[in-house]
Design a protein around this motif. Structure first.
Motif, PDB file in Angstrom:
ATOM      1  N   UNK A  19     -29.040  78.699 -66.423  1.00  0.00           N
ATOM      2  CA  UNK A  19     -29.098  77.337 -65.874  1.00  0.00           C
ATOM      3  C   UNK A  19     -28.186  77.154 -64.669  1.00  0.00           C
ATOM      4  N   UNK A  20     -27.058  77.874 -64.636  1.00  0.00           N
ATOM      5  CA  UNK A  20     -26.121  77.715 -63.527  1.00  0.00           C
ATOM      6  C   UNK A  20     -26.771  78.157 -62.211  1.00  0.00           C
ATOM      7  N   UNK A  21     -27.786  79.019 -62.293  1.00  0.00           N
ATOM      8  CA  UNK A  21     -28.540  79.439 -61.114  1.00  0.00           C
ATOM      9  C   UNK A  21     -29.858  78.669 -60.997  1.00  0.00           C
ATOM     10  N   UNK A  22     -30.534  78.479 -62.124  1.00  0.00           N
ATOM     11  CA  UNK A  22     -31.862  77.871 -62.113  1.00  0.00           C
ATOM     12  C   UNK A  22     -31.835  76.421 -61.641  1.00  0.00           C
ATOM     13  N   UNK A  23     -30.859  75.641 -62.112  1.00  0.00           N
ATOM     14  CA  UNK A  23     -30.810  74.215 -61.784  1.00  0.00           C
ATOM     15  C   UNK A  23     -30.712  73.971 -60.270  1.00  0.00           C
ATOM     16  N   UNK A  24     -29.718  74.545 -59.582  1.00  0.00           N
ATOM     17  CA  UNK A  24     -29.637  74.274 -58.133  1.00  0.00           C
ATOM     18  C   UNK A  24     -30.789  74.856 -57.333  1.00  0.00           C
ATOM     19  N   UNK A  25     -31.334  76.024 -57.769  1.00  0.00           N
ATOM     20  CA  UNK A  25     -32.454  76.622 -57.043  1.00  0.00           C
ATOM     21  C   UNK A  25     -33.709  75.771 -57.211  1.00  0.00           C
ATOM     22  N   UNK A  26     -34.006  75.380 -58.452  1.00  0.00           N
ATOM     23  CA  UNK A  26     -35.191  74.564 -58.724  1.00  0.00           C
ATOM     24  C   UNK A  26     -35.091  73.201 -58.052  1.00  0.00           C
ATOM     25  N   UNK A  27     -33.851  72.726 -57.863  1.00  0.00           N
ATOM     26  CA  UNK A  27     -33.647  71.413 -57.254  1.00  0.00           C
ATOM     27  C   UNK A  27     -34.078  71.375 -55.783  1.00  0.00           C
ATOM     28  N   UNK A  28     -34.218  72.548 -55.189  1.00  0.00           N
ATOM     29  CA  UNK A  28     -34.689  72.614 -53.805  1.00  0.00           C
ATOM     30  C   UNK A  28     -36.162  72.200 -53.733  1.00  0.00           C
ATOM     31  N   UNK A  29     -36.906  72.481 -54.797  1.00  0.00           N
ATOM     32  CA  UNK A  29     -38.352  72.252 -54.809  1.00  0.00           C
ATOM     33  C   UNK A  29     -38.771  71.017 -55.605  1.00  0.00           C
ATOM     34  N   UNK A  30     -37.948  70.594 -56.580  1.00  0.00           N
ATOM     35  CA  UNK A  30     -38.307  69.475 -57.446  1.00  0.00           C
ATOM     36  C   UNK A  30     -37.204  68.428 -57.442  1.00  0.00           C
ATOM     37  N   UNK A  31     -37.529  67.213 -57.894  1.00  0.00           N
ATOM     38  CA  UNK A  31     -36.482  66.198 -58.002  1.00  0.00           C
ATOM     39  C   UNK A  31     -35.541  66.552 -59.148  1.00  0.00           C
ATOM     40  N   UNK A  32     -34.319  66.049 -59.098  1.00  0.00           N
ATOM     41  CA  UNK A  32     -33.259  66.471 -60.012  1.00  0.00           C
ATOM     42  C   UNK A  32     -33.613  66.197 -61.471  1.00  0.00           C
ATOM     43  N   UNK A  33     -34.255  65.081 -61.752  1.00  0.00           N
ATOM     44  CA  UNK A  33     -34.585  64.734 -63.131  1.00  0.00           C
ATOM     45  C   UNK A  33     -35.643  65.681 -63.706  1.00  0.00           C
ATOM     46  N   UNK A  34     -36.624  66.056 -62.896  1.00  0.00           N
ATOM     47  CA  UNK A  34     -37.630  67.025 -63.338  1.00  0.00           C
ATOM     48  C   UNK A  34     -36.977  68.374 -63.626  1.00  0.00           C
ATOM     49  N   UNK A 131     -25.684  68.193 -70.520  1.00  0.00           N
ATOM     50  CA  UNK A 131     -26.516  66.997 -70.591  1.00  0.00           C
ATOM     51  C   UNK A 131     -26.560  66.231 -69.289  1.00  0.00           C
ATOM     52  N   UNK A 132     -25.414  66.148 -68.603  1.00  0.00           N
ATOM     53  CA  UNK A 132     -25.320  65.345 -67.381  1.00  0.00           C
ATOM     54  C   UNK A 132     -25.829  66.085 -66.150  1.00  0.00           C
ATOM     55  N   UNK A 133     -25.453  67.374 -66.023  1.00  0.00           N
ATOM     56  CA  UNK A 133     -25.764  68.126 -64.808  1.00  0.00           C
ATOM     57  C   UNK A 133     -26.767  69.254 -65.027  1.00  0.00           C
ATOM     58  N   UNK A 134     -27.083  69.546 -66.293  1.00  0.00           N
ATOM     59  CA  UNK A 134     -28.068  70.585 -66.569  1.00  0.00           C
ATOM     60  C   UNK A 134     -27.498  71.945 -66.883  1.00  0.00           C
ATOM     61  N   UNK A 135     -26.186  72.147 -66.677  1.00  0.00           N
ATOM     62  CA  UNK A 135     -25.576  73.445 -66.931  1.00  0.00           C
ATOM     63  C   UNK A 135     -24.163  73.298 -67.491  1.00  0.00           C
ATOM     64  N   UNK A 136     -23.873  74.057 -68.558  1.00  0.00           N
ATOM     65  CA  UNK A 136     -22.536  74.007 -69.158  1.00  0.00           C
ATOM     66  C   UNK A 136     -22.143  75.335 -69.767  1.00  0.00           C
ATOM     67  N   UNK A 137     -22.981  76.361 -69.527  1.00  0.00           N
ATOM     68  CA  UNK A 137     -22.756  77.675 -70.128  1.00  0.00           C
ATOM     69  C   UNK A 137     -21.465  78.344 -69.707  1.00  0.00           C
ATOM     70  N   UNK A 138     -21.027  78.111 -68.457  1.00  0.00           N
ATOM     71  CA  UNK A 138     -19.809  78.763 -67.969  1.00  0.00           C
ATOM     72  C   UNK A 138     -18.575  78.268 -68.728  1.00  0.00           C
ATOM     73  N   UNK A 139     -18.531  76.976 -69.019  1.00  0.00           N
ATOM     74  CA  UNK A 139     -17.403  76.419 -69.771  1.00  0.00           C
ATOM     75  C   UNK A 139     -17.406  76.970 -71.190  1.00  0.00           C
ATOM     76  N   UNK A 140     -18.590  77.048 -71.785  1.00  0.00           N
ATOM     77  CA  UNK A 140     -18.694  77.607 -73.130  1.00  0.00           C
ATOM     78  C   UNK A 140     -18.275  79.083 -73.130  1.00  0.00           C
ATOM     79  N   UNK A 141     -18.704  79.824 -72.098  1.00  0.00           N
ATOM     80  CA  UNK A 141     -18.349  81.236 -71.997  1.00  0.00           C
ATOM     81  C   UNK A 141     -16.852  81.444 -71.872  1.00  0.00           C
TER      82      UNK A 141
END
Length: 235
Positions: A19-34, A131-141
């Motif tokens: 998600x730490x990579x997918x969220x910002x990359x996908x955001x280039x093509x889709x709106x943030x909520x999608x 939940x808020x930004x779409x990615x939290x795996x790094x903090x958990x790691x």
């Protein structure tokens, strides 16, 4: 779809999650909520693949002390995301990725104390940012790193916690209207990509030292964070 596959492979090897990579990359093509909605669906398959492929035991202590607070706070973060405009969340995501990558790059041996209090806080923060930004795996790691788990146990435990988090936020995102009917056409492809990317990542992981690859991943996160921030201001 190619970028989603790359995100899954790099996320598996680097230990940060896709998600730490997918969220910002996908955001280039889709709106943030999608993107938030698709990320939750993408992660469900991705984490099921990791649980199956790295099934050498799950740490029950971490499942309880990180998993449960993460589920509670991902629901809170998911509902709060509906109170902000997508543009502001994009800016927050960019800042979050930049600060996170800088923290890991500067403090290479940063480890959180392996205590119940620290574990609960880490789980709560990882769930809230997911939940808020779409990615939290790094903090958990970062929180899990304090327990020096065997690699396969680390990945399986993290994936199981992530699955719980994604399962919970999927319902919240659906209620918020983030999961659109016209985006569901991507789901079968994302499920396949999650499985294939995890398999490739597992194989590569045997030949590349995780610490070296993590440095490359951090530089990529930094670049993506800067691009995300610039894109949010220019759009």
């Amino acid at each position: 779809m190619v970028l989603a596959l790359v995100a899954e492979i790099v996320g598996t090897i680097g230990g940060f999650g896709s998600s730490v990579f997918f969220v910002p990359i996908a955001n280039i093509y889709l709106d943030f909520y999608s993107v938030l909605g698709l990320t939750a669906l993408f992660h469900l398959s991705s984490n099921l693949s990791k649980i199956f492929l790295f099934k050498k035991g799950i740490d029950k202590f971490l499942l309880l002390y990180i998993g449960l607070p993460a589920v509670v706070f991902v629901i809170l973060g998911g509902y709060l995301s509906n109170l902000f405009k997508g543009k502001y969340l994009e800016i927050l995501l960019g800042i979050f990725l930049i600060l996170l990558s800088f923290l890991f790059l500067i403090k290479k041996k940063l480890v959180i104390k392996a205590g119940k209090k620290e574990t609960l806080i880490g789980g709560s923060l990882s769930g809230f940012t997911a939940g808020l930004l779409g990615t939290g795996g790094a903090i958990r790691g970062l929180t899990m790193a304090a327990f020096n788990l065997e690699k396969s146990v680390f990945i399986a435990t993290s994936a199981f916690i992530d699955f719980m988090v994604d399962f919970s936020r999927t319902f919240v995102y659906y209620q918020n209207g983030y999961i659109h009917n016209h985006d569901l056409k991507y789901v079968p492809f994302l499920f396949a990509i999650g499985l294939v990317g995890t398999i490739i990542g597992k194989r590569i992981l045997k030949y590349i030292p995780q610490n070296k690859f993590k440095q490359i991943s951090l530089l990529l996160i930094l670049i993506i964070g800067i691009v995300t921030l610039l894109n949010s201001f220019l759009s």
